[in-house]
Design a protein around this motif. Structure first.
Motif, short mmCIF file in Angstrom:
data_model
loop_
_atom_site.label_atom_id
_atom_site.label_comp_id
_atom_site.label_asym_id
_atom_site.label_seq_id
_atom_site.Cartn_x
_atom_site.Cartn_y
_atom_site.Cartn_z
N VAL A 111 0.86 -1.19 0.00
CA VAL A 111 0.00 0.00 0.00
C VAL A 111 0.89 1.24 0.00
O VAL A 111 1.69 1.43 0.92
N LEU A 112 0.77 2.07 -1.04
CA LEU A 112 1.54 3.31 -1.09
C LEU A 112 0.86 4.40 -0.28
O LEU A 112 1.50 5.13 0.46
N ASP A 113 -0.45 4.52 -0.47
CA ASP A 113 -1.24 5.47 0.31
C ASP A 113 -2.64 4.90 0.47
O ASP A 113 -3.07 4.08 -0.34
N GLY A 114 -3.31 5.30 1.52
CA GLY A 114 -4.65 4.78 1.78
C GLY A 114 -4.61 3.58 2.71
O GLY A 114 -3.70 3.44 3.54
N ARG A 115 -5.56 2.67 2.51
CA ARG A 115 -5.69 1.52 3.40
C ARG A 115 -6.32 0.37 2.64
O ARG A 115 -7.30 0.53 1.92
N LEU A 116 -5.76 -0.82 2.81
CA LEU A 116 -6.28 -2.04 2.21
C LEU A 116 -6.78 -2.93 3.33
O LEU A 116 -6.03 -3.25 4.25
N ALA A 117 -8.05 -3.30 3.27
CA ALA A 117 -8.63 -4.22 4.25
C ALA A 117 -8.93 -5.53 3.53
O ALA A 117 -9.64 -5.55 2.52
N LEU A 118 -8.36 -6.61 4.04
CA LEU A 118 -8.51 -7.92 3.42
C LEU A 118 -9.24 -8.87 4.35
O LEU A 118 -9.14 -8.75 5.57
N ASP A 119 -9.91 -9.84 3.75
CA ASP A 119 -10.43 -10.99 4.48
C ASP A 119 -9.57 -12.15 3.97
O ASP A 119 -9.65 -12.52 2.80
N VAL A 120 -8.70 -12.67 4.84
CA VAL A 120 -7.78 -13.74 4.45
C VAL A 120 -8.20 -15.01 5.19
O VAL A 120 -7.97 -15.13 6.40
N GLU A 121 -8.88 -15.88 4.47
CA GLU A 121 -9.40 -17.12 5.05
C GLU A 121 -10.13 -16.87 6.37
O GLU A 121 -9.88 -17.54 7.37
N VAL A 164 -9.50 -10.84 9.34
CA VAL A 164 -9.36 -9.49 8.81
C VAL A 164 -7.90 -9.06 8.94
O VAL A 164 -7.31 -9.16 10.01
N VAL A 165 -7.34 -8.59 7.82
CA VAL A 165 -5.97 -8.07 7.78
C VAL A 165 -6.04 -6.66 7.23
O VAL A 165 -6.62 -6.44 6.16
N THR A 166 -5.45 -5.70 7.94
CA THR A 166 -5.43 -4.32 7.49
C THR A 166 -3.99 -3.93 7.15
O THR A 166 -3.08 -4.17 7.96
N VAL A 167 -3.81 -3.35 5.97
CA VAL A 167 -2.49 -2.94 5.50
C VAL A 167 -2.54 -1.44 5.26
O VAL A 167 -3.38 -0.96 4.51
N GLY A 168 -1.65 -0.70 5.91
CA GLY A 168 -1.65 0.76 5.80
C GLY A 168 -0.53 1.28 4.91
O GLY A 168 0.24 0.50 4.33
N PRO A 169 -0.41 2.59 4.81
CA PRO A 169 0.60 3.22 3.95
C PRO A 169 2.01 2.75 4.33
O PRO A 169 2.38 2.74 5.50
N GLY A 170 2.76 2.35 3.31
CA GLY A 170 4.12 1.90 3.54
C GLY A 170 4.22 0.48 4.06
O GLY A 170 5.31 -0.01 4.34
N GLU A 171 3.09 -0.21 4.18
CA GLU A 171 3.08 -1.59 4.67
C GLU A 171 2.82 -2.56 3.52
O GLU A 171 2.19 -2.20 2.52
N MET A 172 3.30 -3.79 3.69
CA MET A 172 3.14 -4.81 2.67
C MET A 172 2.63 -6.09 3.33
O MET A 172 3.00 -6.41 4.45
N TYR A 173 1.79 -6.80 2.60
CA TYR A 173 1.29 -8.10 3.04
C TYR A 173 1.52 -9.09 1.91
O TYR A 173 1.21 -8.78 0.75
N VAL A 174 2.06 -10.26 2.22
CA VAL A 174 2.26 -11.30 1.21
C VAL A 174 1.19 -12.36 1.41
O VAL A 174 1.08 -12.95 2.49
N VAL A 175 0.41 -12.58 0.37
CA VAL A 175 -0.62 -13.62 0.39
C VAL A 175 0.04 -14.90 -0.11
O VAL A 175 0.58 -14.94 -1.23
N ALA A 176 0.01 -15.92 0.70
CA ALA A 176 0.63 -17.20 0.33
C ALA A 176 -0.12 -17.84 -0.83
O ALA A 176 -1.32 -17.64 -1.01
N ALA A 177 0.59 -18.62 -1.61
CA ALA A 177 -0.01 -19.35 -2.73
C ALA A 177 -1.18 -20.20 -2.23
O ALA A 177 -1.10 -20.81 -1.17
N GLY A 178 -2.27 -20.18 -2.99
CA GLY A 178 -3.43 -21.00 -2.66
C GLY A 178 -4.31 -20.47 -1.55
O GLY A 178 -5.30 -21.10 -1.19
#
Length: 116
Positions: A53-63, A66-80
């Protein structure tokens, strides 16, 4: 290759959630997109993907979590792994993902076109 202005590339996209490939590293594509508050349905990929995420906010539902990713943060989604974008996600997102095996370029000749 020249310097890429990522924010400008995102702003120039015709609509939210449409991505543009900025470059490639090996089999991986580096893409940019704009998020627009709307959710995106669940998906899975055969290869892992990094969401930065460069700017803003990403909210994910991962299995179911809830995972929230903010500016300057990264989340790696595993294969599958099943993941979906939750409502309210907005801003600029960079995705790094490997091409699915069927989409990867190959040096092998296709059937019927064997090298001689």
């Amino acid at each position: 290759m020249s310097v890429v202005k990522v924010s400008e590339a995102a702003a120039a996209l015709p609509r939210a959630w449409s991505s543009r490939v900025l470059g490639r590293v090996g089999t991986a594509a580096v893409k940019v997109l704009r998020m627009d508050e709307l959710p995106v349905e669940e998906e899975r990929h055969a290869e892992p993907e990094a969401l930065l995420v460069l700017d803003g906010r990403l909210a994910l539902d991962v299995e179911g979590e809830v995972v929230t990713v903010g500016p300057g943060e990264m989340y790696v989604v595993a294969a599958g792994t099943a993941h979906a974008v939750r409502p309210g996600s907005s801003g600029t997102l960079v995705i790094v993902d490997a091409a699915e095996a069927k989409d990867r370029p190959t040096d092998r000749p296709s059937p019927g076109k064997l090298a001689r």
